[in-house]
Design an enzyme around this catalytic site. Structure first.
Site, PDB file in Angstrom:
ATOM      1  N   ASN A   1      -7.518  -0.097 -10.795  1.00  0.00           N
ATOM      2  CA  ASN A   1      -7.582  -1.474 -11.303  1.00  0.00           C
ATOM      3  C   ASN A   1      -6.941  -2.496 -10.346  1.00  0.00           C
ATOM      4  OD1 ASN A   1      -4.947  -0.814 -11.757  1.00  0.00           O
ATOM      5  ND2 ASN A   1      -4.998  -1.071 -13.971  1.00  0.00           N
TER       6      ASN A   1
ATOM      7  N   GLU B   1      11.870  -2.626  -8.942  1.00  0.00           N
ATOM      8  CA  GLU B   1      10.706  -2.320  -8.111  1.00  0.00           C
ATOM      9  C   GLU B   1      10.806  -3.014  -6.743  1.00  0.00           C
ATOM     10  OE1 GLU B   1       7.740  -1.535 -11.917  1.00  0.00           O
ATOM     11  OE2 GLU B   1       7.355  -3.287 -10.648  1.00  0.00           O
TER      12      GLU B   1
HETATM   13  P1  IDP Z   1      -0.208  -2.050 -16.042  1.00  0.00           P
HETATM   14  O1  IDP Z   1      -0.499  -1.671 -14.600  1.00  0.00           O
HETATM   15  O2  IDP Z   1      -1.185  -3.056 -16.571  1.00  0.00           O
HETATM   16  O3  IDP Z   1       1.227  -2.464 -16.254  1.00  0.00           O
HETATM   17  P2  IDP Z   1       0.489   0.495 -17.296  1.00  0.00           P
HETATM   18  O4  IDP Z   1       0.265   0.832 -18.736  1.00  0.00           O
HETATM   19  O5  IDP Z   1       1.882   0.244 -16.846  1.00  0.00           O
HETATM   20  O6  IDP Z   1      -0.471  -0.728 -16.940  1.00  0.00           O
HETATM   21  O7  IDP Z   1      -0.135   1.691 -16.464  1.00  0.00           O
HETATM   22  C1  IDP Z   1       0.156   1.847 -15.092  1.00  0.00           C
HETATM   23  C2  IDP Z   1      -1.133   2.192 -14.376  1.00  0.00           C
HETATM   24  O8  IDP Z   1      -1.594   3.470 -14.827  1.00  0.00           O
HETATM   25  C3  IDP Z   1      -2.319   1.258 -14.647  1.00  0.00           C
HETATM   26  O9  IDP Z   1      -2.302   0.084 -13.884  1.00  0.00           O
HETATM   27  C4  IDP Z   1      -3.486   2.141 -14.288  1.00  0.00           C
HETATM   28  O10 IDP Z   1      -3.666   2.255 -12.872  1.00  0.00           O
HETATM   29  C5  IDP Z   1      -3.017   3.490 -14.821  1.00  0.00           C
HETATM   30  N1  IDP Z   1      -3.456   3.726 -16.206  1.00  0.00           N
HETATM   31  C6  IDP Z   1      -3.006   3.113 -17.333  1.00  0.00           C
HETATM   32  N2  IDP Z   1      -3.625   3.574 -18.429  1.00  0.00           N
HETATM   33  C7  IDP Z   1      -4.503   4.514 -17.988  1.00  0.00           C
HETATM   34  C8  IDP Z   1      -5.459   5.375 -18.650  1.00  0.00           C
HETATM   35  O11 IDP Z   1      -5.620   5.362 -19.881  1.00  0.00           O
HETATM   36  N3  IDP Z   1      -6.196   6.209 -17.841  1.00  0.00           N
HETATM   37  C9  IDP Z   1      -6.029   6.254 -16.478  1.00  0.00           C
HETATM   38  N4  IDP Z   1      -5.145   5.476 -15.824  1.00  0.00           N
HETATM   39  C10 IDP Z   1      -4.404   4.615 -16.568  1.00  0.00           C
END
Ligand code: IDP
Ligand code: MG
Length: 140
Positions: A114, A128
């Site tokens: 993403n 961080e």
């Molecule tokens: P964020 O980056 O928007 O803060 P977080 O929940 O902290 O989201 O998750 C960290 C990273 O883990 C996300 O940016 C994404 O790359 C990955 N991630 C989050 N949820 C999923 C999932 O359900 N499947 C696969 N990867 C995920």
């Protein structure tokens, strides 16, 4: 709101597609200033430590593998309300839910690939930033 600093990563899916400039433009247009930046290839240990908060999540190892699949750009962003502003410019974690015009709506490939990371609060931002930069590397 006060001037804040936050931590940002341009992820491997974006470096691979040569769109780091487009992403930085979005951040700058949104009022944030890049005050530190470097292109690195994270080690598995670094990525594992960085995402340790997600250790128990089912996607943890895949996420670590993704984050070391290519170079990333780690950066410190500065501006009014920078932590929340960066999250707003990034858009929701899942690009399918991200608002139009956000980085993730325009560029993300999937919920995992993403395109960007952004700190989610004052404590994580400070931690961080320290994880990747010394004070001397941050030049406002
Ligand atoms: P964020 O980056 O928007 O803060 P977080 O929940 O902290 O989201 O998750 C960290 C990273 O883990 C996300 O940016 C994404 O790359 C990955 N991630 C989050 N949820 C999923 C999932 O359900 N499947 C696969 N990867 C995920
Ligand atoms: Mg997060």
């Amino acid at each position: 709101m006060a001037v804040q600093r936050t931590f940002s990563i341009i992820k491997p899916d974006a470096t691979k597609r040569n769109i780091t400039g487009k992403i930085v433009s979005k951040l700058e247009e949104g009022g944030l200033r890049v005050v530190a930046s470097k292109r690195i290839h994270m080690t598995e240990a670094q990525a594992g430590d960085f995402y340790a908060v997600h250790k128990e999540r089912p996607f943890y190892q895949d996420l670590v593998n993704f984050m070391i699949s290519g170079p990333v750009v780690v950066q410190v962003l500065e501006g009014e309300d920078a932590i929340a502003k960066n999250r707003e410019i990034m858009g929701a974690t899942n690009p399918a839910d991200a608002a139009a015009g956000t980085i993730r709506a325009e560029f993300a490939e999937s919920i995992e690939a993403n395109s960007v990371h952004g700190s989610d609060g004052e404590d994580t931002a400070a931690e961080e930033i320290k994880f990747f930069f010394t004070d001397a590397e941050i030049v406002g």
